[in-house]
Design a protein around this motif. Structure first.
Motif, PDB file in Angstrom:
ATOM      1  N   GLU A   1     -70.331 -28.346  12.768  1.00  0.00           N
ATOM      2  CA  GLU A   1     -70.479 -29.173  11.473  1.00  0.00           C
ATOM      3  C   GLU A   1     -71.790 -28.808  10.737  1.00  0.00           C
ATOM      4  OE1 GLU A   1     -70.586 -33.130  12.243  1.00  0.00           O
ATOM      5  OE2 GLU A   1     -68.511 -33.584  12.277  1.00  0.00           O
ATOM      6  N   ILE A   2     -72.753 -28.379  11.549  1.00  0.00           N
ATOM      7  CA  ILE A   2     -73.879 -27.562  10.687  1.00  0.00           C
ATOM      8  C   ILE A   2     -73.681 -26.474  10.236  1.00  0.00           C
ATOM      9  CG2 ILE A   2     -76.256 -26.973  11.419  1.00  0.00           C
ATOM     10  CD1 ILE A   2     -76.541 -29.067  13.487  1.00  0.00           C
ATOM     11  N   ASN A   3     -72.889 -25.739  10.911  1.00  0.00           N
ATOM     12  CA  ASN A   3     -72.458 -24.296  10.462  1.00  0.00           C
ATOM     13  C   ASN A   3     -71.753 -24.491   9.183  1.00  0.00           C
ATOM     14  OD1 ASN A   3     -73.921 -23.028  12.427  1.00  0.00           O
ATOM     15  ND2 ASN A   3     -72.206 -22.876  13.876  1.00  0.00           N
ATOM     16  N   GLU A   4     -70.774 -25.520   9.138  1.00  0.00           N
ATOM     17  CA  GLU A   4     -69.978 -25.337   8.061  1.00  0.00           C
ATOM     18  C   GLU A   4     -70.720 -26.050   6.951  1.00  0.00           C
ATOM     19  OE1 GLU A   4     -66.743 -28.236   9.007  1.00  0.00           O
ATOM     20  OE2 GLU A   4     -65.709 -26.795  10.531  1.00  0.00           O
ATOM     21  N   ALA A   5     -71.647 -26.847   7.157  1.00  0.00           N
ATOM     22  CA  ALA A   5     -72.375 -27.219   6.041  1.00  0.00           C
ATOM     23  C   ALA A   5     -73.608 -26.260   5.483  1.00  0.00           C
ATOM     24  CB  ALA A   5     -73.603 -28.739   6.618  1.00  0.00           C
ATOM     25  N   LEU A   6     -73.968 -25.482   6.384  1.00  0.00           N
ATOM     26  CA  LEU A   6     -74.825 -24.184   5.810  1.00  0.00           C
ATOM     27  C   LEU A   6     -74.127 -23.199   5.105  1.00  0.00           C
ATOM     28  CD1 LEU A   6     -77.132 -23.795   8.961  1.00  0.00           C
ATOM     29  CD2 LEU A   6     -77.736 -24.953   6.902  1.00  0.00           C
ATOM     30  N   GLY A   7     -72.939 -23.131   5.484  1.00  0.00           N
ATOM     31  CA  GLY A   7     -72.261 -22.028   4.865  1.00  0.00           C
ATOM     32  C   GLY A   7     -71.300 -22.718   3.404  1.00  0.00           C
ATOM     33  N   ARG A   8     -71.498 -23.863   2.935  1.00  0.00           N
ATOM     34  CA  ARG A   8     -71.258 -24.384   1.808  1.00  0.00           C
ATOM     35  C   ARG A   8     -71.689 -23.647   0.525  1.00  0.00           C
ATOM     36  NH1 ARG A   8     -71.473 -30.522   1.792  1.00  0.00           N
ATOM     37  NH2 ARG A   8     -70.111 -30.400   3.907  1.00  0.00           N
ATOM     38  N   ASN A   9     -71.039 -23.502  -0.547  1.00  0.00           N
ATOM     39  CA  ASN A   9     -71.430 -23.000  -1.943  1.00  0.00           C
ATOM     40  C   ASN A   9     -72.052 -24.022  -2.626  1.00  0.00           C
ATOM     41  OD1 ASN A   9     -71.977 -21.488  -4.058  1.00  0.00           O
ATOM     42  ND2 ASN A   9     -69.880 -20.864  -4.366  1.00  0.00           N
TER      43      ASN A   9
END
Length: 213
Positions: free
Chosen positions: A145-153
């Motif tokens: 979840e953290i990686n998905e949040a950091l990869g958000r535009n």
């Protein structure tokens, strides 16, 4: 008391081991092989003499040769018997060694079993392992979840979807095609005058004459 029951016999020497007995049989077999080889040599001598001997001498030579052959067969039988005994002793020795190896293996397995049980009781508990696995699963889920949040535009508004973006790209492509279609080809641009909007020269002269009237 010693006179009634007698005196105990002193313990004799220990019996030979299987390896020692087998070695002794091997030495006896080698001695018999040497005797058999000597008798073979003697028999070959009689055979060569019989080829050239006179009939009167041949009978005596044949009798001696038969005696040598009998002794050779006797030695061969003794040698074969000793070889059989030696083979049985070697088999027994091998069986004893295999049994000892099996006993050692079983003892090692028992010791390993006790150590494993002690380790499971002291250091390893199934409940703790289950809890550890669950914690690791939760941590991995949080990391994803953290990686998905950091990869958000962050620059893209949340109300714009991918379908909207694709539709806008299609519109831009259509506009570019229309703009390219309105451009004047290069071969037509060379024949055009520098001032296409200006009036022709004849019309200008006509207007001047009318103005003079």
């Amino acid at each position: 008391m010693k006179r009634v029951f007698g005196k105990k016999k002193a313990p004799g020497p220990p019996p030979p081991t299987l390896e020692q007995a087998s070695s002794n049989l091997g030495k006896r077999t080698e001695s018999l092989d040497a005797k058999i080889a000597a008798l073979d040599k003697e028999l070959n001598g009689y055979k060569s003499k019989l080829k050239t001997a006179n009939p009167s001498v041949k009978r005596n030579l044949q009798k001696r040769a038969l005696d040598v052959l009998k002794r050779k067969r006797m030695y061969e039988n003794q040698r074969d018997m000793l070889l059989g005994q030696q083979f049985n002793m070697d088999q027994a020795s091998f069986g004893i060694e295999s049994a000892k190896a099996t006993v050692d293996s079983v003892a090692a397995m028992k010791a390993a079993n006790l150590e494993l049980k002690a380790a499971l009781k002291k250091d390893l508990h199934i409940d703790e392992v289950d809890d550890l696995a669950d914690d690791m699963e939760d941590l991995m889920y949080e990391m994803n979840e953290i990686n998905e949040a950091l990869g958000r535009n962050f620059a893209t508004p949340e109300d714009i979807t991918e379908d909207d973006l694709e539709a806008e790209l299609d519109m831009l492509g259509d506009e570019l095609e229309e703009d390219q279609g309105e451009e004047v080809p290069s071969y037509l641009q060379q024949g055009l005058p520098s001032n296409p909007t200006g009036a022709p020269k004849e019309k200008e002269e006509a207007h001047a004459e009318l103005a003079g009237l």
